[in-house]
Design a protein around this motif. Structure first.
Motif, mmCIF file in Angstrom:
data_model
loop_
_atom_site.group_PDB
_atom_site.id
_atom_site.type_symbol
_atom_site.label_atom_id
_atom_site.label_comp_id
_atom_site.label_asym_id
_atom_site.label_seq_id
_atom_site.Cartn_x
_atom_site.Cartn_y
_atom_site.Cartn_z
ATOM 1 N N GLN A 252 0.840 -1.189 0.000
ATOM 2 C CA GLN A 252 0.000 0.000 0.000
ATOM 3 C C GLN A 252 0.875 1.240 0.000
ATOM 4 O O GLN A 252 1.852 1.324 0.745
ATOM 5 C CB GLN A 252 -0.921 0.032 1.216
ATOM 6 N N ILE A 253 0.541 2.185 -0.866
ATOM 7 C CA ILE A 253 1.197 3.490 -0.883
ATOM 8 C C ILE A 253 0.117 4.551 -0.763
ATOM 9 O O ILE A 253 -1.050 4.312 -1.090
ATOM 10 C CB ILE A 253 2.045 3.691 -2.161
ATOM 11 N N SER B 73 -0.774 9.078 -0.574
ATOM 12 C CA SER B 73 -0.483 10.507 -0.527
ATOM 13 C C SER B 73 -1.577 11.154 0.297
ATOM 14 O O SER B 73 -2.418 10.468 0.891
ATOM 15 C CB SER B 73 -0.451 11.088 -1.943
ATOM 16 N N ASP B 74 -1.607 12.469 0.318
ATOM 17 C CA ASP B 74 -2.669 13.141 1.049
ATOM 18 C C ASP B 74 -4.034 12.979 0.384
ATOM 19 O O ASP B 74 -5.067 13.154 1.039
ATOM 20 C CB ASP B 74 -2.339 14.623 1.207
ATOM 21 N N THR C 27 -4.865 6.681 -2.179
ATOM 22 C CA THR C 27 -4.227 5.465 -1.661
ATOM 23 C C THR C 27 -4.310 4.402 -2.744
ATOM 24 O O THR C 27 -5.354 4.246 -3.388
ATOM 25 C CB THR C 27 -4.931 4.963 -0.391
ATOM 26 N N ARG D 255 10.452 0.199 -1.708
ATOM 27 C CA ARG D 255 9.177 0.829 -1.381
ATOM 28 C C ARG D 255 9.409 1.996 -0.447
ATOM 29 O O ARG D 255 10.413 2.062 0.275
ATOM 30 C CB ARG D 255 8.211 -0.155 -0.732
ATOM 31 N N SER D 256 8.482 2.957 -0.487
ATOM 32 C CA SER D 256 8.432 4.051 0.468
ATOM 33 C C SER D 256 6.965 4.282 0.787
ATOM 34 O O SER D 256 6.092 3.530 0.342
ATOM 35 C CB SER D 256 9.076 5.311 -0.121
ATOM 36 N N ASP D 257 6.669 5.331 1.545
ATOM 37 C CA ASP D 257 5.267 5.609 1.855
ATOM 38 C C ASP D 257 4.460 5.927 0.608
ATOM 39 O O ASP D 257 3.258 5.642 0.542
ATOM 40 C CB ASP D 257 5.165 6.783 2.827
ATOM 41 N N THR D 258 5.116 6.523 -0.407
ATOM 42 C CA THR D 258 4.383 7.025 -1.576
ATOM 43 C C THR D 258 4.705 6.296 -2.877
ATOM 44 O O THR D 258 4.133 6.630 -3.914
ATOM 45 C CB THR D 258 4.678 8.521 -1.785
ATOM 46 N N CYS E 160 6.414 2.401 -4.879
ATOM 47 C CA CYS E 160 6.997 1.057 -4.808
ATOM 48 C C CYS E 160 7.452 0.647 -6.204
ATOM 49 O O CYS E 160 6.928 1.122 -7.218
ATOM 50 C CB CYS E 160 6.027 0.039 -4.224
#
Length: 290
Positions: free
Chosen positions: A7-8, A10-11, A14, A88-91, A93
């Protein structure tokens, strides 16, 4: 979804991405509204498959590369292959597929496919790098096949349309027995605008081999819409099973085999030939305006 689905976020959006096919499984707004089709097999089990090394069908599901012949199902094998998670990162992959004994039995090349999904506020970007790791030129076709909900959230009972950025009226091709005929039919677009109707898909996909340009908008004029930009993807298809609650917006670099052509991948319309150790890049982005 499986435990290794990524899962990634943004504001504003998703997304979830599965290792099988590096295929996006969901795309939701921060309010929880779905933008991507959820894959109900009653209509179509796909969501956003990646097409490689062919786009569309081959006659009798047979392809050839030189003297090598093999069976290959519609749209190739990448969508049925398991990709490894590389980063991968928060935002974002990045998933990777490399050739194997299984792929080389079908398609006799050493290759690497890297697929990156990234979110930045209300924009999703999907980029693909295909590298020829072999010692010979590598023929292939490539495409994206994402399906988006129809109607878009907040646009129920309102007519949806496609607006081409270039304002063109590209000719349409209709597959015959799954293959591309030589005929072109008059464009359904008027000054780049097409109001969508499920009846338009009773003869299968609307395919635009040339002239659809590098971007379009799908949605409601003055209302919810998705704005697309394409990179190195000169062909476009629009598809739904008639009456299904989604629309596939499919930018490609490659087409179904032409009627009467050989089984050679290199002979397929818009196929590429990638030199050894070189990389080809493709991508699309969409910005949700809801």
């Amino acid at each position: 979804m499986t435990s290794d689905t990524i899962q990634i976020a943004s504001d504003a959006l998703t997304a979830t991405i599965a290792p099988l096919g590096a295929e996006m499984q969901s795309l939701r707004t921060s309010a929880g509204a779905d933008l991507l089709w959820h894959g109900d097999p009653t209509w179509w089990s796909g969501r956003a498959p990646i097409l490689f090394p062919i786009v569309g069908k081959a006659a009798d599901d047979r392809i050839a590369v030189g003297a090598h012949e093999a069976e290959m199902r519609q749209h190739g094998f990448a969508r049925r292959s398991t990709f490894a998670l590389e980063s991968r990162s928060d935002t974002a992959c990045r998933h990777l597929l490399q050739d194997s004994d299984e792929t080389r039995a079908l398609y006799p090349f050493a290759f690497e496919i890297a697929v990156t999904h990234a979110l930045a506020s209300a924009t999703l970007s999907v980029s693909v790098e295909i590298t020829n790791r072999d010692s010979r030129p590598m023929p292939f076709g490539f495409g994206f096949h994402p399906a988006f909900v129809w109607p878009l959230p907040g646009a129920e009972s309102r007519p949806h349309e496609i607006r081409l950025d270039n304002g063109a009226e590209p000719a349409i091709a209709r597959l015959r027995d799954g293959l591309l005929p030589p005929e072109r039919l008059p464009s359904p677009f008027t000054a780049g605008q097409l109001t969508l109707d499920p009846a338009q898909f009773e003869a299968d996909a609307m395919i635009f081999p040339e002239g659809a340009g590098r971007g379009l908008t799908y949605g409601v004029l003055g209302g919810p819409e998705l704005a697309f930009a394409f990179d190195n993807l000169p062909n476009l298809a629009l598809w739904q099973p008639p009456g299904a609650p989604f629309l596939c917006v499919e930018p490609w670099h490659g087409m179904a085999a032409a009627h009467g052509a050989t089984t050679q991948i290199a002979d397929r319309p818009f196929s590429l030939s990638l030199p050894p150790q070189e990389t080809a890049r493709f991508g699309y982005s969409l910005t949700a305006r809801l």
